[in-house]
Write a protein that holds these residues in place. Structure first.
Motif, PDB file in Angstrom:
ATOM      1  N   CYS A 168       0.819  -1.218   0.000  1.00  0.00           N
ATOM      2  CA  CYS A 168       0.000   0.000   0.000  1.00  0.00           C
ATOM      3  C   CYS A 168       0.852   1.266   0.000  1.00  0.00           C
ATOM      4  N   HIS A 169       1.967   1.243   0.709  1.00  0.00           N
ATOM      5  CA  HIS A 169       2.769   2.476   0.841  1.00  0.00           C
ATOM      6  C   HIS A 169       3.804   2.600  -0.273  1.00  0.00           C
ATOM      7  N   SER A 170       3.824   1.648  -1.193  1.00  0.00           N
ATOM      8  CA  SER A 170       4.644   1.613  -2.406  1.00  0.00           C
ATOM      9  C   SER A 170       6.099   1.250  -2.127  1.00  0.00           C
ATOM     10  N   PRO A 178      -5.146   8.323  -3.261  1.00  0.00           N
ATOM     11  CA  PRO A 178      -5.182   9.306  -2.193  1.00  0.00           C
ATOM     12  C   PRO A 178      -5.124   8.724  -0.777  1.00  0.00           C
ATOM     13  N   GLU A 179      -5.369   7.420  -0.624  1.00  0.00           N
ATOM     14  CA  GLU A 179      -5.555   6.890   0.739  1.00  0.00           C
ATOM     15  C   GLU A 179      -4.270   6.574   1.486  1.00  0.00           C
ATOM     16  N   PHE A 180      -3.251   6.090   0.762  1.00  0.00           N
ATOM     17  CA  PHE A 180      -2.094   5.504   1.440  1.00  0.00           C
ATOM     18  C   PHE A 180      -0.957   6.514   1.528  1.00  0.00           C
ATOM     19  N   GLU A 193       5.643   6.218  17.360  1.00  0.00           N
ATOM     20  CA  GLU A 193       4.417   6.645  18.055  1.00  0.00           C
ATOM     21  C   GLU A 193       3.166   6.165  17.322  1.00  0.00           C
ATOM     22  N   GLN A 194       3.101   6.459  16.017  1.00  0.00           N
ATOM     23  CA  GLN A 194       1.874   6.150  15.279  1.00  0.00           C
ATOM     24  C   GLN A 194       1.626   4.644  15.194  1.00  0.00           C
ATOM     25  N   LEU A 195       2.695   3.863  14.984  1.00  0.00           N
ATOM     26  CA  LEU A 195       2.510   2.404  14.915  1.00  0.00           C
ATOM     27  C   LEU A 195       2.081   1.869  16.277  1.00  0.00           C
ATOM     28  N   THR A 196       2.602   2.480  17.348  1.00  0.00           N
ATOM     29  CA  THR A 196       2.194   2.062  18.698  1.00  0.00           C
ATOM     30  C   THR A 196       0.725   2.431  18.947  1.00  0.00           C
TER      31      THR A 196
HETATM   32  C1  HEC Z   1      -3.672  -2.631   3.094  1.00  0.00           C
HETATM   33  C2  HEC Z   1      -3.017  -1.349   2.955  1.00  0.00           C
HETATM   34  C3  HEC Z   1      -1.923  -1.020   3.961  1.00  0.00           C
HETATM   35  C4  HEC Z   1      -0.826  -1.803   4.283  1.00  0.00           C
HETATM   36  C5  HEC Z   1      -0.468  -3.182   3.767  1.00  0.00           C
HETATM   37  C6  HEC Z   1      -0.068  -1.018   5.228  1.00  0.00           C
HETATM   38  N1  HEC Z   1      -0.672   0.192   5.446  1.00  0.00           N
HETATM   39 FE1  HEC Z   1       0.026   1.705   6.624  1.00  0.00          FE
HETATM   40  N2  HEC Z   1      -1.617   2.832   6.185  1.00  0.00           N
HETATM   41  C7  HEC Z   1      -2.667   2.436   5.374  1.00  0.00           C
HETATM   42  C8  HEC Z   1      -3.675   3.486   5.362  1.00  0.00           C
HETATM   43  C9  HEC Z   1      -4.984   3.462   4.592  1.00  0.00           C
HETATM   44  C10 HEC Z   1      -3.202   4.534   6.187  1.00  0.00           C
HETATM   45  C11 HEC Z   1      -3.891   5.878   6.475  1.00  0.00           C
HETATM   46  C12 HEC Z   1      -4.800   5.781   7.674  1.00  0.00           C
HETATM   47  C13 HEC Z   1      -5.603   7.069   7.855  1.00  0.00           C
HETATM   48  O1  HEC Z   1      -6.394   7.398   6.982  1.00  0.00           O
HETATM   49  O2  HEC Z   1      -5.406   7.734   8.863  1.00  0.00           O
HETATM   50  C14 HEC Z   1      -1.905   4.081   6.696  1.00  0.00           C
HETATM   51  C15 HEC Z   1      -1.131   4.826   7.584  1.00  0.00           C
HETATM   52  C16 HEC Z   1       0.102   4.434   8.054  1.00  0.00           C
HETATM   53  C17 HEC Z   1       0.935   5.214   8.933  1.00  0.00           C
HETATM   54  C18 HEC Z   1       0.631   6.604   9.470  1.00  0.00           C
HETATM   55  C19 HEC Z   1       1.270   7.654   8.582  1.00  0.00           C
HETATM   56  C20 HEC Z   1       1.150   9.047   9.105  1.00  0.00           C
HETATM   57  O3  HEC Z   1       1.649   9.962   8.421  1.00  0.00           O
HETATM   58  O4  HEC Z   1       0.591   9.269  10.179  1.00  0.00           O
HETATM   59  C21 HEC Z   1       2.058   4.476   9.183  1.00  0.00           C
HETATM   60  C22 HEC Z   1       3.231   4.883  10.041  1.00  0.00           C
HETATM   61  C23 HEC Z   1       1.919   3.226   8.450  1.00  0.00           C
HETATM   62  N3  HEC Z   1       0.720   3.226   7.779  1.00  0.00           N
HETATM   63  C24 HEC Z   1       2.878   2.213   8.463  1.00  0.00           C
HETATM   64  C25 HEC Z   1       2.708   0.977   7.841  1.00  0.00           C
HETATM   65  C26 HEC Z   1       3.649  -0.115   7.968  1.00  0.00           C
HETATM   66  C27 HEC Z   1       4.945  -0.056   8.752  1.00  0.00           C
HETATM   67  C28 HEC Z   1       3.140  -1.175   7.242  1.00  0.00           C
HETATM   68  C29 HEC Z   1       3.698  -2.572   7.097  1.00  0.00           C
HETATM   69  C30 HEC Z   1       3.930  -3.324   8.324  1.00  0.00           C
HETATM   70  C31 HEC Z   1       1.896  -0.713   6.650  1.00  0.00           C
HETATM   71  N4  HEC Z   1       1.660   0.592   7.043  1.00  0.00           N
HETATM   72  C32 HEC Z   1       1.098  -1.468   5.827  1.00  0.00           C
HETATM   73  C33 HEC Z   1      -2.725   1.268   4.663  1.00  0.00           C
HETATM   74  C34 HEC Z   1      -1.818   0.224   4.700  1.00  0.00           C
END
Ligand code: HEC
Ligand code: HEC
Length: 259
Positions: A168-170, A178-180, A193-196
């Motif tokens: 999702c995050h490329s 627009p979502e990711f 912090e955010q992951l926690t």
């Molecule tokens: C299935 C899609 C998807 C996958 C896979 C995914 N994410 Fe995300 N992530 C999202 C979405 C959607 C958001 C935005 C949430 C929102 O709207 O607040 C996000 C938000 C985040 C944020 C917050 C960014 C910010 O600026 O606050 C972090 C950090 C993050 N993801 C880390 C990760 C990590 C690390 C992994 C892998 C372990 C991961 N994501 C896998 C969809 C995904």
């Protein structure tokens, strides 16, 4: 959770990257410069007006160039405007009210005068050059964490059904609008912090609980590993050269109309 749809979604910009490479080959790098592109433009948002508003309301915490001077606060520069807009609405409705948001953003959004100013602000921050990739750590312990984070970012964790962040995050960490959101170059402490918060469920504004589900499967060490690796991602050239229409999504339109 069925990740396949998301994986497919994450992969689709490959077509876009190919187009970008072709465009680069045909036009040369000058035209791929963000200043000449549509980067940071959101329908109805004026970055110039946003810059003026940001000076009095936002840069004390987020920096004049959108790179935060405070450790643990996010860099906003180059982030997708739609994502920023959604976050501002989420702070406003208290859908995002994690411990750090309380006393910072929950109050800061009250200073924004209406929808137009909000769109101008996100157009401004989105149009700024994104943070540069941080250097890969050299000391042995940090390097091991970095390598573990890299492995999760690109491969997930099979045993605990953690999907690859890349989906999702490329691949470059530029995100998939627009979502990711873009993660490349982001502040390490902010990522922890955010992951926690997602892990604990104290940040609960993610669509369908996507990030709560993923981070809920990560332990402290894995979160630290990811936060060590992600800031070293470059963000790549895709964001500078690929035309992705930056119009507001129907969901956000509805939100804005409601506010
Ligand atoms: C299935 C899609 C998807 C996958 C896979 C995914 N994410 Fe995300 N992530 C999202 C979405 C959607 C958001 C935005 C949430 C929102 O709207 O607040 C996000 C938000 C985040 C944020 C917050 C960014 C910010 O600026 O606050 C972090 C950090 C993050 N993801 C880390 C990760 C990590 C690390 C992994 C892998 C372990 C991961 N994501 C896998 C969809 C995904
Ligand atoms: C008092 C410091 C402070 C001020 C002033 C402030 N912010 Fe923030 N901002 C923060 C912090 C801290 C966070 C992280 C909040 C969290 O953990 O949920 C944040 C998060 C954000 C996010 C979400 C970023 C992401 O990656 O998810 C956006 C968008 C944002 N701020 C925009 C603004 C705008 C626009 C202004 C001016 C109107 C502003 N901020 C003023 C401290 C501040």
């Amino acid at each position: 959770m069925n990740w396949d749809a998301f994986r497919a979604y994450g992969r689709s910009p490959a077509v876009c990257s190919l187009a970008a490479i072709l465009m680069l080959a045909l036009l040369g790098p000058a035209q791929a410069d963000p200043k000449n592109g549509v980067i940071g433009v959101i329908s109805g948002g004026n970055p110039e007006l946003g810059k003026t508003d940001a000076k009095t309301m936002c840069i004390v915490c987020h920096g004049a160039a959108g790179i935060s001077p405070v450790q643990g606060f996010p860099d906003l520069a180059g982030q997708w405007p739609q994502y920023l807009l959604k976050q501002l609405h989420d702070f406003m409705s208290k859908k995002r009210d994690d411990p750090l948001a309380k006393g910072t953003m929950i109050d800061a959004v009250k200073t924004i005068h209406g929808q137009q100013e909000m769109k101008d602000l996100v157009a401004f921050f989105g149009s700024l050059p994104p943070p540069k990739a941080k250097p890969v750590p050299t000391d042995t312990q940090a390097k091991a964490l970095w390598a573990a984070g890299k492995s999760i970012y690109f491969g997930g964790i099979r045993l605990t059904d953690v999907p690859a962040c890349e989906a999702c995050h490329s691949t470059t960490g530029a995100g998939t609008p627009p979502e990711f959101p873009r993660l490349a170059g982001q502040d390490k402490t902010y990522l922890v912090e955010q992951l926690t918060y997602f892990h604990d469920g104290t940040r609960a504004n993610d669509p369908n609980g996507i990030m709560r589900d993923i981070a809920g499967r990560l332990d402290k060490q894995e979160i630290l590993a990811l936060a060590t690796f992600i800031p070293t991602l470059s963000g790549g050239i895709r964001r500078h050269s690929c035309h992705i229409p930056l119009t507001m999504t129907a969901e956000i339109e509805a939100y804005v109309a409601y506010q």
